[in-house]
Design an enzyme around this catalytic site. Structure first.
Site, PDB file in Angstrom:
ATOM      1  N   LYS A  27      47.197  49.702  39.145  1.00 26.08           N
ATOM      2  CA  LYS A  27      46.223  50.494  38.414  1.00 26.08           C
ATOM      3  C   LYS A  27      45.023  50.812  39.296  1.00 26.08           C
ATOM      4  O   LYS A  27      44.234  51.694  39.014  1.00 26.08           O
ATOM      5  CB  LYS A  27      45.718  49.695  37.199  1.00 26.08           C
ATOM      6  CG  LYS A  27      46.804  49.341  36.208  1.00 26.08           C
ATOM      7  CD  LYS A  27      46.234  48.368  35.163  1.00 26.08           C
ATOM      8  CE  LYS A  27      47.329  47.847  34.288  1.00 26.08           C
ATOM      9  NZ  LYS A  27      46.834  46.721  33.444  1.00 26.08           N
TER      10      LYS A  27
ATOM     11  N   ASP B  83      44.065  51.674  46.555  1.00 27.24           N
ATOM     12  CA  ASP B  83      42.651  51.309  46.484  1.00 27.24           C
ATOM     13  C   ASP B  83      42.233  50.496  47.710  1.00 27.24           C
ATOM     14  O   ASP B  83      41.228  50.785  48.351  1.00 27.24           O
ATOM     15  CB  ASP B  83      42.355  50.511  45.200  1.00 27.24           C
ATOM     16  CG  ASP B  83      43.333  49.356  44.960  1.00 27.24           C
ATOM     17  OD1 ASP B  83      44.253  49.152  45.779  1.00 27.24           O
ATOM     18  OD2 ASP B  83      43.162  48.656  43.948  1.00 27.24           O
TER      19      ASP B  83
ATOM     20  N   ASP C 241      44.909  44.998  52.017  1.00 22.83           N
ATOM     21  CA  ASP C 241      44.400  43.654  52.299  1.00 22.83           C
ATOM     22  C   ASP C 241      45.413  42.921  53.186  1.00 22.83           C
ATOM     23  O   ASP C 241      45.452  43.134  54.396  1.00 22.83           O
ATOM     24  CB  ASP C 241      44.167  42.959  50.957  1.00 22.83           C
ATOM     25  CG  ASP C 241      43.502  41.602  51.069  1.00 22.83           C
ATOM     26  OD1 ASP C 241      42.937  41.304  52.119  1.00 22.83           O
ATOM     27  OD2 ASP C 241      43.560  40.829  50.091  1.00 22.83           O
TER      28      ASP C 241
ATOM     29  N   ARG D 132      37.139  47.324  36.543  1.00 19.71           N
ATOM     30  CA  ARG D 132      37.697  48.555  37.122  1.00 19.71           C
ATOM     31  C   ARG D 132      36.819  49.760  36.814  1.00 19.71           C
ATOM     32  O   ARG D 132      36.779  50.716  37.575  1.00 19.71           O
ATOM     33  CB  ARG D 132      39.088  48.845  36.547  1.00 19.71           C
ATOM     34  CG  ARG D 132      40.162  47.855  36.970  1.00 19.71           C
ATOM     35  CD  ARG D 132      41.533  48.432  36.665  1.00 19.71           C
ATOM     36  NE  ARG D 132      42.575  47.428  36.596  1.00 19.71           N
ATOM     37  CZ  ARG D 132      43.218  46.933  37.658  1.00 19.71           C
ATOM     38  NH1 ARG D 132      42.899  47.333  38.858  1.00 19.71           N
ATOM     39  NH2 ARG D 132      44.172  46.031  37.502  1.00 19.71           N
TER      40      ARG D 132
HETATM   41  P1  IMP Z   1      47.711  43.378  49.653  1.00 22.05           P
HETATM   42  O1  IMP Z   1      49.127  43.415  49.151  1.00 22.05           O
HETATM   43  O2  IMP Z   1      47.229  41.976  49.951  1.00 22.05           O
HETATM   44  O3  IMP Z   1      47.426  44.340  50.778  1.00 22.05           O
HETATM   45  O4  IMP Z   1      46.761  43.729  48.461  1.00 22.05           O
HETATM   46  C1  IMP Z   1      46.750  44.879  47.821  1.00 22.05           C
HETATM   47  C2  IMP Z   1      46.301  44.644  46.405  1.00 22.05           C
HETATM   48  O5  IMP Z   1      45.553  43.420  46.211  1.00 22.05           O
HETATM   49  C3  IMP Z   1      45.354  45.747  46.065  1.00 22.05           C
HETATM   50  O6  IMP Z   1      46.051  46.884  45.612  1.00 22.05           O
HETATM   51  C4  IMP Z   1      44.477  45.111  45.024  1.00 22.05           C
HETATM   52  O7  IMP Z   1      45.071  45.247  43.764  1.00 22.05           O
HETATM   53  C5  IMP Z   1      44.428  43.637  45.397  1.00 22.05           C
HETATM   54  N1  IMP Z   1      43.186  43.298  46.150  1.00 22.05           N
HETATM   55  C6  IMP Z   1      43.072  42.961  47.431  1.00 22.05           C
HETATM   56  N2  IMP Z   1      41.794  42.729  47.780  1.00 22.05           N
HETATM   57  C7  IMP Z   1      41.065  42.934  46.655  1.00 22.05           C
HETATM   58  C8  IMP Z   1      39.655  42.853  46.363  1.00 22.05           C
HETATM   59  O8  IMP Z   1      38.778  42.579  47.198  1.00 22.05           O
HETATM   60  N3  IMP Z   1      39.303  43.130  45.075  1.00 22.05           N
HETATM   61  C9  IMP Z   1      40.201  43.462  44.112  1.00 22.05           C
HETATM   62  N4  IMP Z   1      41.517  43.554  44.347  1.00 22.05           N
HETATM   63  C10 IMP Z   1      41.950  43.293  45.609  1.00 22.05           C
HETATM   64 MG    MG Z   2      46.259  47.644  43.748  1.00 24.13          MG
END
Ligand code: IMP
Ligand code: MG
Length: 191
Positions: free
Chosen positions: A52, A109, A112, A175
């Site tokens: 989302k 968005d 990470d 959000r």
């Molecule tokens: P990844 O798979 O670790 O790259 O993370 C991606 C998802 O983790 C994003 O689409 C977010 O939903 C969530 N996420 C990562 N860091 C943050 C943050 O600082 N705040 C809120 N959501 C986060």
């Molecule tokens: Mg996300």
């Protein structure tokens, strides 16, 4: 900071400070839209909004892309803590459009660890798009596990902050804030 002072206290308690204001986000998303317009002129473009968190970002981004395009939605959930580093995820809502032979941009968005996008990229690649690019509003490179995942378009690079607002959540809340802000240390989720 004034913008936070005007908000209700139960909402703003965990908030530390505004990292990117509405105005800064607007300018950045306009720039990103212009760049994508230049790069994709005359191509059959499909923008994928990853739900989302990418809701506002994608909505604003596509309104700054000055050419015909299609929009579709996808939702992915990771299998949870135990499998975090394996990157095992599952699709909870799939695309409605066929992407074969098309130019696809995945709008996220935040990038990470890269686990989500690594999975999405692999799944979508198997469907034979003509091209597949990643567009992330925020990039947090310090936490990257999947080093191969690199965004083609990035709004802002940030250090290892936990951020909320403009689509990003904390336990499904925050959000709807129109700006992006950091959380106070004691509220930051431990992973
Ligand atoms: P990844 O798979 O670790 O790259 O993370 C991606 C998802 O983790 C994003 O689409 C977010 O939903 C969530 N996420 C990562 N860091 C943050 C943050 O600082 N705040 C809120 N959501 C986060
Ligand atoms: Mg996300």
């Amino acid at each position: 900071m004034d913008v936070i002072k005007r908000m209700s206290k139960d909402l703003t308690d965990p908030i530390e400070r505004v990292l990117f204001s509405q105005e800064e986000i607007k300018d950045k998303v306009e720039q990103m839209g212009r760049k994508i317009t230049e790069d994709y002129k005359g191509k059959d473009l499909l923008v994928v909004c990853v739900l989302k968190g990418s809701l506002y970002f994608t909505a604003d981004l596509i309104r700054n892309i000055d050419m015909p395009l299609s929009l579709d939605f996808m939702s992915v959930t990771s299998y949870g803590e135990a499998t975090k580093t394996s990157g095992i995820a599952r699709i909870t809502k799939d695309l409605e459009e066929d992407i074969e032979g098309r130019h696809v941009i995945v709008a996220e968005d935040i990038l990470d660890t890269g686990l989500t996008l690594d999975y999405l990229y692999r799944v979508l690649s198997l469907r034979n798009p003509e091209s597949l690019k990643i567009c992330a509003l925020l990039n947090k490179p310090s936490k990257r596990i999947k080093k191969n995942v690199r965004p083609d378009y990035v709004g802002f690079e940030i250090p290892d902050y936990y951020v909320v607002g403009y689509g990003l959540d904390y336990k499904h809340h925050y959000r709807h804030l129109p700006f992006i802000c950091t959380f106070k240390e004691e509220f930051v989720p431990k992973d």
